[in-house]
Design an enzyme around this catalytic site. Structure first.
Site, PDB file in Angstrom:
ATOM      1  N   LYS A  41       0.853  -1.197   0.000  1.00  0.00           N
ATOM      2  CA  LYS A  41       0.000   0.000   0.000  1.00  0.00           C
ATOM      3  C   LYS A  41       0.888   1.246   0.000  1.00  0.00           C
ATOM      4  CE  LYS A  41      -4.391  -0.157   2.028  1.00  0.00           C
ATOM      5  NZ  LYS A  41      -5.231  -0.267   3.244  1.00  0.00           N
TER       6      LYS A  41
HETATM    7  O1  G3P Z   1      -8.373  -0.117   4.770  1.00  0.00           O
HETATM    8  C1  G3P Z   1      -8.710   1.135   4.318  1.00  0.00           C
HETATM    9  C2  G3P Z   1     -10.105   1.583   4.597  1.00  0.00           C
HETATM   10  O2  G3P Z   1     -11.019   0.588   4.258  1.00  0.00           O
HETATM   11  C3  G3P Z   1     -10.330   2.179   5.954  1.00  0.00           C
HETATM   12  O3  G3P Z   1     -11.667   2.428   6.188  1.00  0.00           O
HETATM   13  O4  G3P Z   1     -13.389   2.772   7.893  1.00  0.00           O
HETATM   14  O5  G3P Z   1     -11.078   3.644   8.317  1.00  0.00           O
HETATM   15  O6  G3P Z   1     -12.556   4.729   6.631  1.00  0.00           O
HETATM   16  P1  G3P Z   1     -12.185   3.463   7.323  1.00  0.00           P
END
Ligand code: G3P
Length: 219
Positions: free
Chosen positions: A88
């Site tokens: 990533k």
């Molecule tokens: O892994 C990246 C992403 O899915 C994080 O999501 O819920 O922290 O906005 P969130």
């Protein structure tokens, strides 16, 4: 549409992998921090549980450091699982430079923290294997996240761009349906949303009534 699980919780990955629906895993530093276990232990277990792309975050800021970090991450993964690693990389100009180098070296990348179709286009042009638009965070910010997915899918389709779109930051089951309707390649879904996708009150009611009627006829 492929389904990835967005967690670093080994018990959740184990359980949901056993449903036969998982194509990959995405993690981020926040998710890894929640585990309360040694980072390398968690990573090693994830690779054993799911045979598909596993995204691990590089946290350096300069391109050359990101490339070094990516290689260090990969060097700690057993040889037979290395094909599944996707590094990533954040959506910055340094990130794009790193993606270009890693792509040339055959290392998979997942450009993360994408919030616009332009960012996705640039990441794809630099050679990203995956792009991760964060739709829930856009929704939280008063912008319709799913419209960004629509734009990205249209652009990638117009130019036959091979970079795969991972819909990330999913908050609820409707996000998954909409991702699939728009033809997104992948949705990375938190465990609680995957559990909600299974449930329907009519399924539960149907099972209950079949069991009740079976009691009457089985004797
Ligand atoms: O892994 C990246 C992403 O899915 C994080 O999501 O819920 O922290 O906005 P969130």
């Amino acid at each position: 549409m492929k389904l990835f699980i967005d967690t670093a919780d080994i018990n959740e990955i184990k359980e949901i992998a056993s449903w036969g629906i998982l194509d990959g895993v995405t993690t981020n530093p926040t998710l890894l921090a929640k585990c309360g276990r040694s980072l390398q232990d968690v990573i090693d277990e994830i690779f054993k549980l799911v045979d598909g792309p596993i995204s691990l975050e590089a946290l350096s800021e300069k391109a050359e450091d990101m490339v070094t970090e990516a290689k260090q991450i990969i060097s700690k993964i057993p040889q037979n699982y290395r094909k599944n690693v996707a590094i990533k990389i954040p959506m910055t100009s340094e990130g794009l430079k790193a993606v270009k180098i890693l792509c040339k070296e055959g290392i998979k990348t997942n450009v993360t923290l994408i919030f616009s179709a332009n960012q996705a286009l640039l990441a794809a042009k630099a050679g990203a294997t995956f792009v991760s638009p964060f739709i829930g965070r856009l929704d939280d910010n008063g912008q319709e996240g799913m419209r960004v997915i629509e734009e990205i899918m249209e652009i990638f389709c117009n130019y036959d761009i091979q970079t795969e779109v991972i819909v990330a930051s999913i908050r609820h089951p409707i996000h998954v349906i909409e991702s699939a309707r728009l033809g997104a390649d992948i949705a990375t879904v938190p465990p609680d949303v995957l559990r909600k996708m299974i449930k329907h009150p009519l399924t539960d009611a149907g099972i209950k009534s079949f069991l009740k009627d079976w009691e009457k006829v089985k004797k």
